[in-house]
Every structure is written in structure tokens, then in C-alpha cells.
Design an enzyme around this catalytic site. Sequence first.
Site, PDB file in Angstrom:
ATOM      1  N   ARG A  13       0.828  -1.213   0.000  1.00 22.50           N
ATOM      2  CA  ARG A  13       0.000   0.000   0.000  1.00 22.50           C
ATOM      3  C   ARG A  13       0.862   1.263   0.000  1.00 22.50           C
ATOM      4  O   ARG A  13       0.627   2.192  -0.756  1.00 22.50           O
ATOM      5  CB  ARG A  13      -0.920  -0.006   1.220  1.00 22.50           C
ATOM      6  CG  ARG A  13      -1.907  -1.149   1.213  1.00 22.50           C
ATOM      7  CD  ARG A  13      -2.760  -1.161   2.473  1.00 22.50           C
ATOM      8  NE  ARG A  13      -3.525  -2.374   2.568  1.00 22.50           N
ATOM      9  CZ  ARG A  13      -3.084  -3.510   3.130  1.00 22.50           C
ATOM     10  NH1 ARG A  13      -1.880  -3.552   3.674  1.00 22.50           N
ATOM     11  NH2 ARG A  13      -3.841  -4.574   3.175  1.00 22.50           N
ATOM     12  N   ILE A  14       1.872   1.285   0.880  1.00 16.60           N
ATOM     13  CA  ILE A  14       2.701   2.492   0.967  1.00 16.60           C
ATOM     14  C   ILE A  14       3.631   2.578  -0.255  1.00 16.60           C
ATOM     15  O   ILE A  14       3.774   3.644  -0.865  1.00 16.60           O
ATOM     16  CB  ILE A  14       3.507   2.514   2.287  1.00 16.60           C
ATOM     17  CG1 ILE A  14       2.542   2.574   3.470  1.00 16.60           C
ATOM     18  CG2 ILE A  14       4.469   3.699   2.317  1.00 16.60           C
ATOM     19  CD1 ILE A  14       3.191   2.383   4.836  1.00 16.60           C
ATOM     20  N   ASP A  37       9.843  -7.385  -4.683  1.00 18.17           N
ATOM     21  CA  ASP A  37       8.785  -7.818  -3.762  1.00 18.17           C
ATOM     22  C   ASP A  37       8.718  -9.324  -3.828  1.00 18.17           C
ATOM     23  O   ASP A  37       9.064  -9.910  -4.859  1.00 18.17           O
ATOM     24  CB  ASP A  37       7.434  -7.190  -4.176  1.00 18.17           C
ATOM     25  CG  ASP A  37       6.404  -7.220  -3.046  1.00 18.17           C
ATOM     26  OD1 ASP A  37       6.158  -8.309  -2.481  1.00 18.17           O
ATOM     27  OD2 ASP A  37       5.847  -6.166  -2.731  1.00 18.17           O
ATOM     28  N   CYS A  80      11.275   4.023   6.066  1.00 20.24           N
ATOM     29  CA  CYS A  80      10.074   4.459   6.805  1.00 20.24           C
ATOM     30  C   CYS A  80       9.233   3.241   7.134  1.00 20.24           C
ATOM     31  O   CYS A  80       8.020   3.348   7.318  1.00 20.24           O
ATOM     32  CB  CYS A  80       9.246   5.433   5.966  1.00 20.24           C
ATOM     33  SG  CYS A  80      10.018   7.026   5.715  1.00 20.24           S
ATOM     34  N   ARG A  83      10.155  -0.416   9.248  1.00 17.49           N
ATOM     35  CA  ARG A  83      10.395  -0.810  10.634  1.00 17.49           C
ATOM     36  C   ARG A  83      11.903  -0.803  10.865  1.00 17.49           C
ATOM     37  O   ARG A  83      12.680  -1.153   9.971  1.00 17.49           O
ATOM     38  CB  ARG A  83       9.838  -2.205  10.923  1.00 17.49           C
ATOM     39  CG  ARG A  83       8.339  -2.231  11.130  1.00 17.49           C
ATOM     40  CD  ARG A  83       7.920  -1.527  12.440  1.00 17.49           C
ATOM     41  NE  ARG A  83       6.482  -1.486  12.654  1.00 17.49           N
ATOM     42  CZ  ARG A  83       5.693  -0.442  12.391  1.00 17.49           C
ATOM     43  NH1 ARG A  83       6.206   0.661  11.867  1.00 17.49           N
ATOM     44  NH2 ARG A  83       4.402  -0.486  12.648  1.00 17.49           N
ATOM     45  N   ASP A  97      13.021   7.030   9.469  1.00 20.52           N
ATOM     46  CA  ASP A  97      11.906   7.444  10.344  1.00 20.52           C
ATOM     47  C   ASP A  97      11.738   6.443  11.472  1.00 20.52           C
ATOM     48  O   ASP A  97      11.020   6.705  12.440  1.00 20.52           O
ATOM     49  CB  ASP A  97      10.601   7.528   9.532  1.00 20.52           C
ATOM     50  CG  ASP A  97       9.415   8.000  10.367  1.00 20.52           C
ATOM     51  OD1 ASP A  97       9.585   8.994  11.110  1.00 20.52           O
ATOM     52  OD2 ASP A  97       8.338   7.383  10.291  1.00 20.52           O
ATOM     53  N   GLU A 102      13.545   2.060  19.682  1.00 24.89           N
ATOM     54  CA  GLU A 102      12.890   3.363  19.815  1.00 24.89           C
ATOM     55  C   GLU A 102      12.372   3.522  21.240  1.00 24.89           C
ATOM     56  O   GLU A 102      11.912   2.541  21.836  1.00 24.89           O
ATOM     57  CB  GLU A 102      11.706   3.457  18.841  1.00 24.89           C
ATOM     58  CG  GLU A 102      12.153   3.502  17.391  1.00 24.89           C
ATOM     59  CD  GLU A 102      10.981   3.536  16.410  1.00 24.89           C
ATOM     60  OE1 GLU A 102       9.822   3.720  16.844  1.00 24.89           O
ATOM     61  OE2 GLU A 102      11.235   3.382  15.211  1.00 24.89           O
ATOM     62  N   HIS A 154       9.760   8.595  14.055  1.00 22.79           N
ATOM     63  CA  HIS A 154       8.694   7.615  13.758  1.00 22.79           C
ATOM     64  C   HIS A 154       7.352   8.338  13.638  1.00 22.79           C
ATOM     65  O   HIS A 154       6.391   8.034  14.344  1.00 22.79           O
ATOM     66  CB  HIS A 154       8.631   6.495  14.806  1.00 22.79           C
ATOM     67  CG  HIS A 154       7.888   5.290  14.290  1.00 22.79           C
ATOM     68  ND1 HIS A 154       8.128   4.015  14.715  1.00 22.79           N
ATOM     69  CD2 HIS A 154       6.896   5.170  13.355  1.00 22.79           C
ATOM     70  CE1 HIS A 154       7.336   3.166  14.084  1.00 22.79           C
ATOM     71  NE2 HIS A 154       6.558   3.856  13.248  1.00 22.79           N
ATOM     72  N   ALA A 188       3.186   8.198   9.987  1.00 23.55           N
ATOM     73  CA  ALA A 188       1.721   8.149   9.912  1.00 23.55           C
ATOM     74  C   ALA A 188       1.072   9.356  10.576  1.00 23.55           C
ATOM     75  O   ALA A 188      -0.154   9.436  10.653  1.00 23.55           O
ATOM     76  CB  ALA A 188       1.234   6.879  10.602  1.00 23.55           C
TER      77      ALA A 188
HETATM   78  N1  LIG Z   1       6.831   5.039   9.537  1.00 25.04           N
HETATM   79  C1  LIG Z   1       5.583   4.877   9.941  1.00 25.04           C
HETATM   80  O1  LIG Z   1       5.058   5.624  10.746  1.00 25.04           O
HETATM   81  C2  LIG Z   1       4.775   3.740   9.363  1.00 25.04           C
HETATM   82  C3  LIG Z   1       3.380   3.887   9.247  1.00 25.04           C
HETATM   83  C4  LIG Z   1       2.655   2.864   8.655  1.00 25.04           C
HETATM   84  C5  LIG Z   1       3.284   1.700   8.230  1.00 25.04           C
HETATM   85  N2  LIG Z   1       4.635   1.566   8.398  1.00 25.04           N
HETATM   86  C6  LIG Z   1       5.330   0.349   7.980  1.00 25.04           C
HETATM   87  O2  LIG Z   1       5.446   0.345   6.565  1.00 25.04           O
HETATM   88  C7  LIG Z   1       5.600  -0.995   6.107  1.00 25.04           C
HETATM   89  C8  LIG Z   1       4.736  -1.235   4.875  1.00 25.04           C
HETATM   90  O3  LIG Z   1       3.368  -1.033   5.165  1.00 25.04           O
HETATM   91  P1  LIG Z   1       2.221  -1.301   4.048  1.00 25.04           P
HETATM   92  O4  LIG Z   1       0.945  -0.860   4.673  1.00 25.04           O
HETATM   93  O5  LIG Z   1       2.620  -0.765   2.739  1.00 25.04           O
HETATM   94  O6  LIG Z   1       2.266  -2.906   4.008  1.00 25.04           O
HETATM   95  P2  LIG Z   1       1.694  -3.857   2.874  1.00 25.04           P
HETATM   96  O7  LIG Z   1       1.409  -5.158   3.538  1.00 25.04           O
HETATM   97  O8  LIG Z   1       0.604  -3.215   2.113  1.00 25.04           O
HETATM   98  O9  LIG Z   1       2.937  -4.027   1.866  1.00 25.04           O
HETATM   99  C9  LIG Z   1       4.098  -4.741   2.196  1.00 25.04           C
HETATM  100  C10 LIG Z   1       4.700  -5.260   0.898  1.00 25.04           C
HETATM  101  O10 LIG Z   1       5.963  -5.848   1.210  1.00 25.04           O
HETATM  102  C11 LIG Z   1       6.062  -7.070   0.495  1.00 25.04           C
HETATM  103  N3  LIG Z   1       7.033  -7.933   1.180  1.00 25.04           N
HETATM  104  C12 LIG Z   1       6.857  -8.678   2.285  1.00 25.04           C
HETATM  105  N4  LIG Z   1       8.001  -9.315   2.607  1.00 25.04           N
HETATM  106  C13 LIG Z   1       8.921  -8.947   1.679  1.00 25.04           C
HETATM  107  C14 LIG Z   1      10.281  -9.281   1.459  1.00 25.04           C
HETATM  108  N5  LIG Z   1      10.926 -10.097   2.289  1.00 25.04           N
HETATM  109  N6  LIG Z   1      10.909  -8.731   0.397  1.00 25.04           N
HETATM  110  C15 LIG Z   1      10.255  -7.903  -0.447  1.00 25.04           C
HETATM  111  N7  LIG Z   1       8.958  -7.556  -0.289  1.00 25.04           N
HETATM  112  C16 LIG Z   1       8.302  -8.075   0.754  1.00 25.04           C
HETATM  113  C17 LIG Z   1       4.653  -7.625   0.474  1.00 25.04           C
HETATM  114  O11 LIG Z   1       4.487  -8.609  -0.529  1.00 25.04           O
HETATM  115  C18 LIG Z   1       3.847  -6.341   0.218  1.00 25.04           C
HETATM  116  O12 LIG Z   1       3.710  -6.079  -1.156  1.00 25.04           O
HETATM  117  C19 LIG Z   1       5.296  -1.881   7.333  1.00 25.04           C
HETATM  118  O13 LIG Z   1       6.520  -2.239   7.942  1.00 25.04           O
HETATM  119  C20 LIG Z   1       4.580  -0.939   8.269  1.00 25.04           C
HETATM  120  O14 LIG Z   1       4.715  -1.366   9.615  1.00 25.04           O
HETATM  121  C21 LIG Z   1       5.397   2.564   8.948  1.00 25.04           C
END
Ligand SMILES: NC(=O)c1ccc[n+]([C@@H]2O[C@H](COP(=O)([O-])OP(=O)(O)OC[C@H]3O[C@@H](n4cnc5c(N)ncnc54)[C@H](O)[C@@H]3O)[C@@H](O)[C@H]2O)c1
Length: 325
Positions: free
Chosen positions: A151-152, A171, A230, A232, A256, A261, A284, A287
Site C-alpha cells: 500500500r505504501i 517484492d 520508513c 520498521r 523514520d 525506539e 517515527h 503516519a
Molecule cells: N513510519 C511509519 O510511521 C509507518 C506507518 C505505517 C506503516 N509503516 C510500515 O510500513 C511498512 C509497509 O506497510 P504497508 O501498509 O505498505 O504494508 P503492505 O502489507 O501493504 O505491503 C508490504 C509489501 O511488502 C512485500 N514484502 C513482504 N516481505 C517482503 C520481502 N521479504 N521482500 C520484499 N517484499 C516483501 C509484500 O508482498 C507487500 O507487497 C510496514 O513495515 C509498516 O509497519 C510505517
Amino acid sequence: MNVLIADKFEAHGQEALRQAGFDVTCDPHLGGYDLVDAIKGIEPDVLVVRSTRVTSDMLHAGAKLKLVIRAGSGFDTIDVAAATDRCIRVCNCPGKNSVAVAELTMGLMIALDRRIVDETDDLRRGVWNKKEYSKARGLMGRTLGIVGLGRIGFEVAVRARAFGMRLIYSDVIEHPEMERELGLSRVTMERLLEEADFLTLHVPGGSDTHHMIGRRELERMKPTAFVINCSRGGVVDEAALADAVRNGMIAGAALDVFEIEPAATEAAFSDPIRAVPHVYGTHHVGASTDQAQEAVADEVVKIIRTFKETGKFLNCVNTDDAVMA
Ligand SMILES: NC(=O)c1ccc[n+]([C@@H]2O[C@H](COP(=O)([O-])OP(=O)(O)OC[C@H]3O[C@@H](n4cnc5c(N)ncnc54)[C@H](O)[C@@H]3O)[C@@H](O)[C@H]2O)c1
């Protein structure tokens, strides 16, 4: 039905819950032993958290607890296995803060290229240094390597395309629709490391992605490349990243998220990476925009109302009915 919110939560979300007849307690300072005690005292049916960790002790303290909601997308701060053992459902709010994280990612990309943080530091110290800072490479035509096109990652791609960047991604699964829509190419991780001018990480945290960017990966990157994380903290080996930036193996990085943390929102921060030149950091806050927090609050309200009205759990992350039965 009792709802305990142990984190900051939008006032309009609290109000919507109260108007729908829920007894709502919101205390953003709860955590650790205090939260265990609060759960014992209030006996909530639903617990809502954002950054607050939810441990096995807390889940065992909740005699009536049926639902834990993570007001965000990742749920690695919740002991999901312990919740499953206790037949407590864990739900999250995926996608509601994707735009916010993508916006921060773009901001960090431009900040790194233009060295905005160092420039501001110099100006604040009364130093004018146009000569030093007139060397940016620009984003147009540069290659952005997106690791994790979820999604991100998708929202980052949309914005980076508007900047005229070449987009590649790696991916574990293929995303043909996004490839077509945005002109992205899926490449191996090795190729992405070698070709990226900017590498941005958007994978989930956890053991599968722990230190997926370490010394070996950084050695493959261009000396002019930047890493942005951004996602984990544990996804990047911070010690290896610090060495790579110090030794000129890559040009810089922006983080981020960090391996360790502080639990509190205001605290001392002594992670050695904070002091490495050409490493920029934010707290961090990916969001943390009004738009994202309002969208997350609306989703939390929807999950709780749906649970009360239909008994169904929206966005449940522990749906193994055999285990939950
Ligand atoms: N910085 C912040 O404040 C903040 C806020 C929201 C989310 N996040 C983090 O952002 C990250 C992504 O969130 P999202 O909502 O886009 O998740 P998502 O589940 O929509 O997307 C994750 C993608 O990563 C891929 N993936 C999984 N394992 C993989 C690997 N080993 N190699 C390559 N690709 C791989 C998945 O197939 C998927 O397409 C998460 O770690 C989430 O915790 C951070």
C-alpha cells in the site's frame, strides 16, 4: 460495551463511539504495568492502541477482552500469538496512513538530495555556503528502487512518477496491475541494489525482513545512492548503515524508524546512528498527519461498531478459526 483507548486518539473518533453508546476511557499515558492495572479495573471489551505495546500480561488481565485494535497498519507491537491463545481478535487499519508515509518518504528523498537539514543547520549557525550546497543531483530521471510494493510502496510510486523518476521494485509477490498502471519493472533485489539512486523500504517488520539491508547489500549500491527507511527499524542493520555512510560506500540515508525506539513519546534518544553525518532522522512520525489520523480513527470506529452490531471482526489479523474456536 467498554472501550479502553491506551494512546492518543482523535477526539471526533471518541465522540462517535460515545454517541453510539459505548463507554469510552481514553488515557494516552497508559502503558506497561499501568495498562495491566487499568485493564483489570475497567474490564474493557475492546482495547485500542497506536504505539503502546500490548503484552501477554495485558491480554491475560482482560477477563472480558474480546478485541484489540491497532490504530495503524503494522501490528508487531501486539503479542498476536498470546491474543490468539486467549481467543482475543486483533484487528488493524491497513492503508489508512499510506499516503502520509509516502509523503514523508518523498520529503526525505528531496531533503537528502538537496541536503536541506545540513543547509538549515549552517544557516542557523550563521554560515552561508552556497558553494558546498550547489551540487544536488536532482530526482528527475533518477532510479527509485522500492522494496515492498504494498500500500505504501504504491503511494510512493505514484508520487515519484510525478517527479519523473524511473521506477523499479522488488517484492516477494508480483504486482502486474501496478506495473502497468505506473510503468514499474520488477527486478531482483541484487539488480535493485545496483541500479537504485534512492532505495526506499516498505516491507513489514519481523524475522523475514530483519536486517534485509546489511553490509552485503550496501556494498552493492552506488556511492551516490541513498537509503530511506520508513518501514520498521530492524529491517536495516543500523551499524552496517552507519559504516557504509561514514566510509562513503553510499551517499547517505534517512530513517523514520530505528532498531530501538523509546516507548514514550518524549524521551532521551542515544542511538549512535543519530549523530552520523549524512544520516537524517525523523521521530517515527510517518503516519502522523491529521489526514491519516482522522482516517484511522474513522476505521477504528467502524471496526468497533461492526463488532457490536454484527459480531464480525473487520481487518482481523488472527483469523485462524481452528485456533480461535
Ligand atoms: N513510519 C511509519 O510511521 C509507518 C506507518 C505505517 C506503516 N509503516 C510500515 O510500513 C511498512 C509497509 O506497510 P504497508 O501498509 O505498505 O504494508 P503492505 O502489507 O501493504 O505491503 C508490504 C509489501 O511488502 C512485500 N514484502 C513482504 N516481505 C517482503 C520481502 N521479504 N521482500 C520484499 N517484499 C516483501 C509484500 O508482498 C507487500 O507487497 C510496514 O513495515 C509498516 O509497519 C510505517
